[in-house]
Design an enzyme around this catalytic site. Structure first.
Site, PDB file in Angstrom:
ATOM      1  N   GLY A  11       0.826  -1.208   0.000  1.00 54.12           N
ATOM      2  CA  GLY A  11       0.000   0.000   0.000  1.00 54.12           C
ATOM      3  C   GLY A  11       0.855   1.250   0.000  1.00 54.12           C
ATOM      4  O   GLY A  11       1.886   1.305   0.661  1.00 54.12           O
ATOM      5  N   ASP A 103       5.043  -4.790   5.903  1.00 55.00           N
ATOM      6  CA  ASP A 103       5.515  -6.118   6.274  1.00 55.00           C
ATOM      7  C   ASP A 103       5.605  -7.073   5.087  1.00 55.00           C
ATOM      8  O   ASP A 103       6.542  -7.875   4.995  1.00 55.00           O
ATOM      9  CB  ASP A 103       4.636  -6.715   7.377  1.00 55.00           C
ATOM     10  CG  ASP A 103       3.153  -6.732   7.011  1.00 55.00           C
ATOM     11  OD1 ASP A 103       2.792  -6.170   5.958  1.00 55.00           O
ATOM     12  OD2 ASP A 103       2.377  -7.305   7.775  1.00 55.00           O
ATOM     13  N   THR A 125       4.441   2.639   5.629  1.00 54.50           N
ATOM     14  CA  THR A 125       3.063   2.170   5.781  1.00 54.50           C
ATOM     15  C   THR A 125       2.330   3.069   6.762  1.00 54.50           C
ATOM     16  O   THR A 125       2.892   3.449   7.803  1.00 54.50           O
ATOM     17  CB  THR A 125       3.002   0.715   6.271  1.00 54.50           C
ATOM     18  OG1 THR A 125       1.666   0.403   6.679  1.00 54.50           O
ATOM     19  CG2 THR A 125       3.922   0.471   7.453  1.00 54.50           C
ATOM     20  N   ASP A 127       0.011   2.167   8.639  1.00 55.08           N
ATOM     21  CA  ASP A 127      -0.441   1.375   9.787  1.00 55.08           C
ATOM     22  C   ASP A 127       0.504   1.435  10.983  1.00 55.08           C
ATOM     23  O   ASP A 127       0.130   1.038  12.092  1.00 55.08           O
ATOM     24  CB  ASP A 127      -0.634  -0.087   9.390  1.00 55.08           C
ATOM     25  CG  ASP A 127      -1.806  -0.278   8.443  1.00 55.08           C
ATOM     26  OD1 ASP A 127      -2.751   0.534   8.513  1.00 55.08           O
ATOM     27  OD2 ASP A 127      -1.778  -1.217   7.636  1.00 55.08           O
ATOM     28  N   ASP A 129       2.947  -0.460  11.722  1.00 51.16           N
ATOM     29  CA  ASP A 129       2.986  -1.805  12.297  1.00 51.16           C
ATOM     30  C   ASP A 129       4.274  -2.579  11.998  1.00 51.16           C
ATOM     31  O   ASP A 129       4.285  -3.803  12.057  1.00 51.16           O
ATOM     32  CB  ASP A 129       1.783  -2.615  11.795  1.00 51.16           C
ATOM     33  CG  ASP A 129       1.773  -2.776  10.284  1.00 51.16           C
ATOM     34  OD1 ASP A 129       2.556  -2.093   9.589  1.00 51.16           O
ATOM     35  OD2 ASP A 129       0.966  -3.584   9.776  1.00 51.16           O
ATOM     36  N   ARG A 171      -5.920  -3.292   9.640  1.00 53.39           N
ATOM     37  CA  ARG A 171      -6.435  -4.666   9.643  1.00 53.39           C
ATOM     38  C   ARG A 171      -5.962  -5.457  10.852  1.00 53.39           C
ATOM     39  O   ARG A 171      -6.727  -6.186  11.476  1.00 53.39           O
ATOM     40  CB  ARG A 171      -6.025  -5.393   8.353  1.00 53.39           C
ATOM     41  CG  ARG A 171      -6.810  -4.954   7.129  1.00 53.39           C
ATOM     42  CD  ARG A 171      -6.323  -5.660   5.891  1.00 53.39           C
ATOM     43  NE  ARG A 171      -4.937  -5.310   5.593  1.00 53.39           N
ATOM     44  CZ  ARG A 171      -4.236  -5.840   4.605  1.00 53.39           C
ATOM     45  NH1 ARG A 171      -4.762  -6.760   3.833  1.00 53.39           N
ATOM     46  NH2 ARG A 171      -2.988  -5.454   4.392  1.00 53.39           N
TER      47      ARG A 171
END
Length: 319
Positions: A11, A103, A125, A127, A129, A171
């Site tokens: 993304g 990731d 990203t 996120d 994460d 997510r």
């Protein structure tokens, strides 16, 4: 090392262009040739690779998205696909690659590392994460996008005396929902890392109504459930009329904030320094505002941990 490549995968995230710019210009400054690999690992397999010059990255530091584009590539998850990518790198004389992404992108970089090819991972990203770094490129911009949207939604929620459910991306990681929820003053934050106590939420919402509070904001990370699903649950247990706003892909877009431009520039340059030092199989990150690098295996094998102190604080402040 005389020639390196750079690709973006997964993304898109605001600040990726700033990272590409840093990689290209840092490398050229040190006398390296740089090749852009377009459409991520799909472009690597197909050989969509072009030489980049200083001007190739002019006027992109302020732009969202990625000039190298991105694409999903299930084929690269296979050993055969990875060997095809490696063959392209060898044929183009590329001796090391900077991989900018999340990731999934890191797993691709690790696969090349396992084949003996030097790769450096740069965390890009929204996120936030990626294990091993406190912040990822794009997180700050996305966070401010969500906060700006929630501020506007609160105006409507207040005017119409309603409870709004705001669905944000995330997510498997709730960083975006959590940070945005705390910064925007949300009454409830729902994240994948913590089970939602529906009864406690019900008590909090009804207690607010009793003391005259006419509106509320609930932020839900998409990895828990959709905003519509959660709205139905809220209405079912409380009888409160709700409205839903799904922010969607607008969270990935927009001009990167100063924080993301700075982070991307520093991490992109650090990645080139590692390749120049003959290192591969590493990931770069930031810890206490200091740049670090670590084994990329850590980023792909260890679980992401959310700062639950922030979650507890958000509950204390939303009474």
């Amino acid at each position: 090392m005389k020639r390196i490549g750079v690709l973006t995968s997964g993304g898109d995230a605001p600040g990726m262009n700033a990272a590409i710019r840093a990689v290209v210009r840092k490398a050229i400054y040190h006398g390296l040739e740089v090749y852009g690999i377009y459409q991520g690992y799909q472009g690597l397999i197909s050989g969509h690779i072009k030489k980049m010059e200083i001007g190739s990255v002019g006027d992109i530091i302020h732009r969202g998205g990625t000039i190298l584009h991105s694409a999903r590539c299930p084929e690269f998850q296979s050993a055969d696909g990875q060997k095809k990518g490696l063959k392209q790198l060898i044929e183009h004389g590329i001796e090391g690659v900077v991989v900018i992404g999340g990731d999934g992108s890191y797993r691709g970089a690790k696969a090349l590392t396992d084949l003996g090819y030097p790769c450096i991972g740069v965390p890009g990203t929204i996120d936030n994460d990626i294990v091993g770094t406190e912040f990822t490129i794009g997180f700050d911009t996305a966070l401010n996008t969500v906060i700006d949207a929630v501020d506007k939604i609160r105006d409507t929620a207040s005017s119409h005396e309603r409870t709004f459910i705001v669905e944000v991306m995330g997510r498997s990681a709730g960083d975006l929902a959590l940070w945005a929820g705390l910064a925007a003053g949300a009454e409830t934050i729902v994240i994948p890392e913590e089970p939602i106590d529906m009864e406690a939420m019900k008590v909090r919402l009804l207690k607010g109504l009793e003391r005259g509070k006419k509106h509320s904001i609930i932020i839900v990370a998409e990895g828990v459930m959709s905003g519509s699903e959660f709205a139905e649950k809220v209405t079912e247990i409380t009888g409160i009329d709700t409205r839903v706003s799904v922010l969607g892909h607008m969270q990935r877009g927009g001009s990167p904030t100063a924080a993301d431009r700075m982070l991307a520039s520093r991490l992109g340059a650090k990645a080139v320094e590692l390749l120049l030092a003959g290192k591969g199989g590493r990931a770069v990150g930031v810890e206490c505002n200091e740049l670090i690098d670590y084994d990329i295996t850590e980023a792909t094998s260890l679980p992401h941990k959310l700062d639950l102190d922030i979650y507890r604080l958000s509950k204390e402040l939303s009474i």
